[in-house]
Design a protein around this motif. Structure first.
Motif, PDB file in Angstrom:
ATOM      1  N   ARG A 135       1.032  -1.274  -0.062  1.00  8.00           N
ATOM      2  CA  ARG A 135       0.047  -0.230   0.022  1.00  8.00           C
ATOM      3  C   ARG A 135       0.874   1.161  -0.135  1.00  8.00           C
ATOM      4  NH1 ARG A 135      -2.929  -3.446  -1.190  1.00  8.00           N
ATOM      5  NH2 ARG A 135      -5.103  -4.119  -0.186  1.00  8.00           N
ATOM      6  N   CYS A 137       0.644   5.523   0.647  1.00 11.40           N
ATOM      7  CA  CYS A 137      -0.423   6.582   1.297  1.00 11.40           C
ATOM      8  C   CYS A 137       0.178   7.763   0.703  1.00 11.40           C
ATOM      9  CB  CYS A 137      -0.056   6.570   2.710  1.00 11.40           C
ATOM     10  SG  CYS A 137      -1.237   8.028   3.579  1.00 11.40           S
ATOM     11  N   LEU A 147      -5.154   6.430  -0.008  1.00 11.09           N
ATOM     12  CA  LEU A 147      -4.574   4.937   0.055  1.00 11.09           C
ATOM     13  C   LEU A 147      -4.646   4.269  -1.206  1.00 11.09           C
ATOM     14  CD1 LEU A 147      -3.158   3.156   2.124  1.00 11.09           C
ATOM     15  CD2 LEU A 147      -5.399   2.075   2.479  1.00 11.09           C
ATOM     16  N   TRP A 171       4.461   6.402   7.681  1.00  9.58           N
ATOM     17  CA  TRP A 171       3.886   5.228   8.004  1.00  9.58           C
ATOM     18  C   TRP A 171       4.705   4.753   9.321  1.00  9.58           C
ATOM     19  CZ3 TRP A 171       0.528   3.191   4.240  1.00  9.58           C
ATOM     20  CH2 TRP A 171      -0.171   2.039   4.583  1.00  9.58           C
ATOM     21  N   SER A 192      -4.878   2.492   8.743  1.00 11.87           N
ATOM     22  CA  SER A 192      -5.037   2.204   7.326  1.00 11.87           C
ATOM     23  C   SER A 192      -6.012   1.319   6.917  1.00 11.87           C
ATOM     24  CB  SER A 192      -3.594   1.841   6.960  1.00 11.87           C
ATOM     25  OG  SER A 192      -3.272   0.692   7.416  1.00 11.87           O
ATOM     26  N   TRP A 195      -9.324   3.620   7.271  1.00 11.40           N
ATOM     27  CA  TRP A 195      -9.009   4.887   6.796  1.00 11.40           C
ATOM     28  C   TRP A 195      -9.894   6.179   7.387  1.00 11.40           C
ATOM     29  CZ3 TRP A 195      -4.788   5.355   4.976  1.00 11.40           C
ATOM     30  CH2 TRP A 195      -4.516   6.526   3.993  1.00 11.40           C
TER      31      TRP A 195
END
Length: 342
Positions: A135, A137, A147, A171, A192, A195
């Motif tokens: 992932r 961001c 995301l 992160w 995450s 969200w």
């Protein structure tokens, strides 16, 4: 006559010493091949030997800072690079730009991006990769956090919060949370998986410019803009107690653009580094907030970004004089000197 000349010479020597005119050994800074042709806005580590930098020249450059050599140069953005992210242990590079996009590059691949992430309406100022690399961001001045699925480039989630002009994000190592700073002076923590914002830190007096989380994910650093010594600080927060301010690092006289945790050395105190628009880098005792060393990089202009490479090497990006390689020497107190520019 000889005695008089000797006496006058001693007086002259004493006068020059008092005036600071005695010649002293000057440390030579090595000038390597420049990485960029314009201001350098951000720098990060790809591995222990290579760094990645982004500039106003729209280039993403991979540089071997140990030998002073450009390894790769990627072009694909139509406006300046704002932020960079790397996936630890891989050759992936993510570059955010004022052109509203994020591009993904492979250091060992071809000259073109291997993925693109387009969907923001304004400049992208934050980019971070999940610990498993699946992932991405991103955060923007359009008040949104997105995301993305790295493999497909698809936007999985988007959340817009009024006045949340994102300035930076990171992160949390080994976790599912993302921390972001904003021009609304607020620090937010996102989950995450849902969200959604799970925690909001008390707003500071000035815009928050940067954030960093240490490897044990207990502590958060944020830095502040300001002028004339007002604001300009970095702040240590306890992530286990949201909103708990531990200490503040005060001493810069202009905007503190970046603050990072330095790698720990056995027997040495935990250290924090900050860089400022006042052209200085400061090293702080993480726990006491004592300023242990200040390095002035005169003529460099605003210092925009810092990247620790190992326990003794710290890279610093500047607007006027490229990238600076700094050597951090452990001691009581520690010291910092510039060893190369590129």
């Amino acid at each position: 006559m000889g005695k008089l000349q000797s006496k006058l010479r001693r007086r002259s020597d004493l006068y020059r010493a008092r005036e600071g005119a005695e010649p002293t050994p000057v440390h030579q800074v090595v000038q390597y091949e420049p990485a960029h042709s314009d201001a350098v806005n951000c720098v990060t580590s790809l591995n222990s030997d290579l760094c990645v930098s982004g500039g106003s020249d729209q280039a993403v450059v991979v540089y071997d800072w140990r030998v002073g050599k450009v390894c790769r140069c990627f072009h694909g953005h139509s406006k300046e690079i704002t932020k960079l992210g790397c996936f630890a242990g891989s050759t992936w590079i993510f570059s955010a730009s004022r052109d509203k996009s994020v591009l993904m590059w492979d250091f060992t691949g071809g000259p073109n991006p291997i993925q693109s992430f387009c969907g923001h309406e304004l400049v992208v100022n934050g980019v971070a990769v999940s610990p498993d690399g699946s992932r991405l961001c991103t955060g923007s001045r359009d008040n949104s956090m997105c995301l993305w699925d790295v493999e497909s480039g698809k936007c999985l989630h988007r959340n817009t919060i009024s006045r949340n002009l994102v300035t930076h994000l990171c992160w949390v190592p080994g976790g599912t949370s993302i921390v972001q700073t904003s021009e609304d002076k607020t620090i937010r923590v996102w989950d995450s998986r849902t969200w959604q914002v799970t925690n909001t830190f008390p707003a500071k007096q000035y815009i928050q410019t940067h954030c960093d989380v240490n490897m044990n994910h207990y502590y958060l650093l944020s830095s502040s803009n300001g002028f004339g010594g007002h604001g300009c600080e970095a702040t240590l927060w306890d992530l286990r107690q949201p909103g708990c301010k531990v200490v503040e690092y005060r001493g810069h006289v202009q905007t503190t653009a970046c603050c990072v945790f330095l790698p720990t050395s056995i027997g040495s105190p935990a250290l924090v580094a900050s860089s400022s628009h006042d052209s200085s880098v400061k090293i702080w005792d993480q726990n006491t907030a004592a300023c242990l060393f200040t390095l002035a990089l005169d003529g460099s202009g605003p210092l925009s970004s810092l990247a620790p490479c190992d326990s003794s090497a710290l890279l610093c990006a500047s607007y006027n004089s490229g990238l600076h390689q700094l050597q951090v020497s452990a001691g009581a107190p520690p010291s910092v000197r510039e060893v190369a520019r590129f």
